[in-house]
Motif scaffolding. Structure first.
Motif, short mmCIF file in Angstrom:
data_model
loop_
_atom_site.label_atom_id
_atom_site.label_comp_id
_atom_site.label_asym_id
_atom_site.label_seq_id
_atom_site.Cartn_x
_atom_site.Cartn_y
_atom_site.Cartn_z
N HIS A 1 6.24 8.64 -2.02
CA HIS A 1 6.21 7.20 -1.73
C HIS A 1 4.78 6.73 -1.45
O HIS A 1 4.40 5.63 -1.87
N LEU A 2 3.99 7.54 -0.76
CA LEU A 2 2.60 7.17 -0.48
C LEU A 2 1.79 7.08 -1.76
O LEU A 2 0.97 6.17 -1.93
N ILE A 3 2.00 8.03 -2.68
CA ILE A 3 1.30 7.99 -3.96
C ILE A 3 1.68 6.73 -4.73
O ILE A 3 0.82 6.05 -5.32
N SER A 4 2.96 6.41 -4.74
CA SER A 4 3.44 5.22 -5.45
C SER A 4 2.85 3.94 -4.86
O SER A 4 2.41 3.05 -5.58
N CYS A 5 2.84 3.85 -3.52
CA CYS A 5 2.30 2.66 -2.85
C CYS A 5 0.79 2.54 -3.09
O CYS A 5 0.28 1.44 -3.31
N GLY A 6 0.09 3.66 -3.04
CA GLY A 6 -1.35 3.65 -3.29
C GLY A 6 -1.69 3.19 -4.68
O GLY A 6 -2.67 2.48 -4.90
N PRO B 1 1.93 5.09 8.76
CA PRO B 1 2.56 5.04 10.10
C PRO B 1 3.97 4.48 10.07
O PRO B 1 4.77 4.77 10.97
N VAL B 2 4.29 3.69 9.05
CA VAL B 2 5.64 3.13 8.94
C VAL B 2 6.66 4.22 8.70
O VAL B 2 7.76 4.21 9.25
N ILE B 3 6.30 5.22 7.87
CA ILE B 3 7.22 6.32 7.56
C ILE B 3 6.92 7.56 8.39
O ILE B 3 7.53 8.61 8.20
N LYS B 4 5.94 7.44 9.30
CA LYS B 4 5.52 8.56 10.15
C LYS B 4 5.13 9.78 9.31
O LYS B 4 5.62 10.89 9.51
N ALA B 5 4.28 9.54 8.34
CA ALA B 5 3.82 10.61 7.45
C ALA B 5 2.90 11.56 8.21
O ALA B 5 2.14 11.15 9.09
N GLY B 6 2.95 12.84 7.82
CA GLY B 6 2.10 13.85 8.44
C GLY B 6 0.73 13.89 7.79
O GLY B 6 0.49 13.28 6.74
N PRO C 1 5.25 -7.00 2.78
CA PRO C 1 6.65 -6.89 2.36
C PRO C 1 7.03 -5.48 1.91
O PRO C 1 8.16 -5.04 2.17
N VAL C 2 6.11 -4.76 1.27
CA VAL C 2 6.41 -3.39 0.86
C VAL C 2 6.60 -2.50 2.09
O VAL C 2 7.47 -1.63 2.11
N ALA C 3 5.79 -2.71 3.12
CA ALA C 3 5.93 -1.93 4.35
C ALA C 3 7.28 -2.21 5.01
O ALA C 3 7.93 -1.29 5.54
N PHE C 4 7.71 -3.47 4.98
CA PHE C 4 9.00 -3.82 5.57
C PHE C 4 10.14 -3.16 4.81
O PHE C 4 11.07 -2.59 5.41
#
Length: 318
Positions: A117-122, A136-141, A219-222
């Protein structure tokens, strides 16, 4: 003998710092364009390393934001509004398509969901800024974040060189190139760098569309918060976009500001070269180690999809 060893130790300690600072200062010269600054930083990373690695990420973060604000003083609100309207449909279609295709690829390649998901959003929104906002929204490591950032920064760096060459090869107008680069290049830094190399109009269009695109972080973060069922995540709002808009409005309607605007824009472009140099110094071999072929393949396929789709759209519709 002991004195000689002490002297050698001092040289070995200070020499990397001197080389680093000299290279950083060189990027402030007019002859050093943003792509060259990025290559110089990459060369530093692969040889002596970054002796100031503990502080350069923070400097890069603030320097990029200040550069973008400074570029606002070279924009006209009327032209920006026109560019924003033309890029609106491109933005919606590309973000939606990239996120959906990214989710599909993540499942097919069996990539860990948060990394995917982070790669897609980036790729869909604005590179490292989107990853920093969504993580931080998905509490990624730390590992998930570093993998996504490594892939995005690698492809983002390639785009800085590839896009202007392709644009000239296809004889894209500055309007077309500005839209294409804003949609298809990940980070704001490389969008501005590539568009600045292509022309002043391309820079105006690209910067406006890219920053309006960055607003989609919210909106994507929400939606991300709902998908990952995490009600405690925090959304980082890109505040510097508001200051960029303010700078653009001042330059358009306040005559006194327009007299000093060229100097502010020149300073912003100079700061951008230094920013790209600092980004390059972070692209070490360690930064790319352990990425894995599946996440890298996802990043490449997404980038090819959004680049090709956006290019065809601007080539035939604009």
């Amino acid at each position: 003998m002991q004195l000689q060893k002490t002297e050698q130790a001092r040289i070995q300690h200070y020499l990397p710092k001197v080389i680093f600072l000299t290279a950083a200062a060189a990027t402030l010269l007019p002859a050093v364009e943003p792509p060259v600054a990025l290559l110089l930083g990459l060369a530093i990373a692969q040889t002596i390393g970054n002796p100031f690695a503990g502080i350069t990420p923070k400097i890069t973060h603030w320097l990029l934001q200040l550069s973008v604000i400074g570029l606002g003083f070279g924009m006209n609100a009327h032209m920006a509004l026109k560019a924003g309207k033309e890029g609106f449909l491109f933005t919606i279609a590309s973000i939606t398509g990239t996120l959906l295709f990214g989710a599909l690829l993540g499942k097919l390649l069996k990539i860990e969901p948060k990394t995917s998901h982070l790669i897609s959003c980036g790729t869909a929104i604005c590179g490292g800024s989107a990853i920093a906002a969504i993580s931080p929204v998905i509490k990624a490591g730390e590992k998930q974040i570093s993998v996504a950032l490594g892939i995005v920064f690698l492809l983002n760096s390639l785009a800085l060189f590839v896009f202007p060459a392709v644009g000239h090869w296809l004889h894209l107008t500055q309007q077309q190139f500005g839209l294409w680069s804003a949609v298809a290049i990940h980070d704001t830094s490389s969008v501005v760098g590539a568009a600045n190399k292509y022309g002043d109009l391309a820079l105006q269009v690209a910067t406006t569309v890219k920053l309006s695109r960055a607003l989609w972080i919210m909106p994507v973060a929400f939606i991300t918060m709902l998908l990952f069922r995490n009600g405690n995540g925090k959304i980082k709002i890109p505040w510097f976009i508001g200051l960029f808009l303010l700078a653009m409005l001042l330059n358009t309607w306040v005559p006194e500001v327009s007299t000093v605007a060229p100097y502010l824009v020149h300073s912003a472009k100079t700061a951008l070269s230094l920013t790209l140099f600092l980004i390059g110094t972070g692209l070490t071999r360690q930064a790319f180690s352990g990425i894995g072929w599946q996440p890298l393949l996802q990043g490449i396929l997404l980038w090819v999809l959004i680049s090709t789709g956006a290019l065809l759209a601007v080539f035939y519709l604009v």
